[in-house]
Design an enzyme around this catalytic site. Sequence first.
Site, mmCIF file in Angstrom:
data_model
loop_
_atom_site.group_PDB
_atom_site.id
_atom_site.type_symbol
_atom_site.label_atom_id
_atom_site.label_comp_id
_atom_site.label_asym_id
_atom_site.label_seq_id
_atom_site.Cartn_x
_atom_site.Cartn_y
_atom_site.Cartn_z
ATOM 1 N N GLY A 185 0.854 -1.182 0.000
ATOM 2 C CA GLY A 185 0.000 0.000 0.000
ATOM 3 C C GLY A 185 0.887 1.228 0.000
ATOM 4 N N GLU A 186 0.523 2.228 0.773
ATOM 5 C CA GLU A 186 1.326 3.437 0.908
ATOM 6 C C GLU A 186 1.978 3.414 2.290
ATOM 7 O OE1 GLU A 186 3.451 6.422 1.090
ATOM 8 O OE2 GLU A 186 2.568 5.945 -0.877
ATOM 9 N N SER A 187 3.298 3.279 2.322
ATOM 10 C CA SER A 187 3.993 3.029 3.588
ATOM 11 C C SER A 187 3.817 4.167 4.591
ATOM 12 C CB SER A 187 5.483 2.770 3.343
ATOM 13 O OG SER A 187 6.074 3.830 2.605
ATOM 14 N N HIS A 204 4.793 -8.223 -4.441
ATOM 15 C CA HIS A 204 3.402 -8.511 -4.073
ATOM 16 C C HIS A 204 3.059 -9.966 -4.409
ATOM 17 C CE1 HIS A 204 1.941 -4.340 -3.341
ATOM 18 N NE2 HIS A 204 2.920 -4.026 -4.166
ATOM 19 N N ARG A 225 12.617 3.284 -0.538
ATOM 20 C CA ARG A 225 11.260 3.340 -1.083
ATOM 21 C C ARG A 225 11.308 3.672 -2.578
ATOM 22 N NH1 ARG A 225 8.525 7.695 0.950
ATOM 23 N NH2 ARG A 225 6.464 6.743 0.803
ATOM 24 N N ILE A 228 5.465 -3.440 -7.907
ATOM 25 C CA ILE A 228 4.710 -2.222 -8.210
ATOM 26 C C ILE A 228 5.214 -1.113 -7.289
ATOM 27 C CG2 ILE A 228 2.434 -1.125 -8.313
ATOM 28 C CD1 ILE A 228 1.238 -3.960 -8.607
ATOM 29 N N ARG A 229 5.848 -0.087 -7.849
ATOM 30 C CA ARG A 229 6.464 0.981 -7.045
ATOM 31 C C ARG A 229 7.244 0.368 -5.883
ATOM 32 N NH1 ARG A 229 2.423 4.797 -4.748
ATOM 33 N NH2 ARG A 229 4.257 6.062 -4.293
ATOM 34 N N GLU A 256 0.660 -11.638 -3.326
ATOM 35 C CA GLU A 256 -0.795 -11.798 -3.315
ATOM 36 C C GLU A 256 -1.438 -11.436 -4.654
ATOM 37 O OE1 GLU A 256 -0.153 -7.502 -2.483
ATOM 38 O OE2 GLU A 256 0.882 -9.371 -2.042
ATOM 39 N N CYS A 277 6.094 -5.325 0.289
ATOM 40 C CA CYS A 277 6.207 -3.984 -0.299
ATOM 41 C C CYS A 277 6.161 -2.927 0.814
ATOM 42 C CB CYS A 277 5.133 -3.787 -1.359
ATOM 43 S SG CYS A 277 5.508 -2.431 -2.512
#
Length: 199
Positions: free
Chosen positions: A46-48, A171, A105, A134-135, A173, A78
């Site tokens: 997600g967004e850390s 990821h 990051r 992803i990112r 998942e 991630c």
Amino acid sequence: MRIGVLALQGDFLEHAQMLRAVGAEVTEVRLPSDLEGLDGMVIPGGESTTIARLLIRDDLLEPLRQRIRAGLPVMGTCAGMIVLAEHAEGLDREGLGLMALDVKRNAFGRQVDSFEADLDMPRVADRPVHAVFIRAPSIEQVRPPAEVLATLDDGTVIAAQQGNMLALAFHPELTDDTSIHQYFLRMVRDHQAALVPGS
């Protein structure tokens, strides 16, 4: 086995679905009381910075940190890896700070730079493990007692383990490959077995 998935932000639903597919019972964790009775914990992508902020806001940071220090198996993917690391470049608030890792990051660029790879992870599976980035962050430094679990072809470290803690830059998942989640459940079973006298 009852596995908690941190459900404050990010792709927790995909982790829950994958865990159920490999035979675990899943609890979505949003409050400190949700941590009771868990056999393992997943911190999703997600967004850390958002996840770290919400852990503090919802009084989950210290209770979760204490349980992991006491041996609760945890997998961070991630953003979850960033939150687990002792040092994360650009994370502007406190994370869990438990794994002997320095992470960077967005090490591979923006979302448009996302990619997939098949990873050699012999401790996890006897065949390549498919991974989606992803990112994604990267692991810049691994210090004992943390160990490298996987690298890209260029040597970039993208997975590590430190006892009961598993950190992944990708990821698992978001694929059909259940190898990582099965490995994590083996970590949970090993932890449970270690708690039984005489085992």
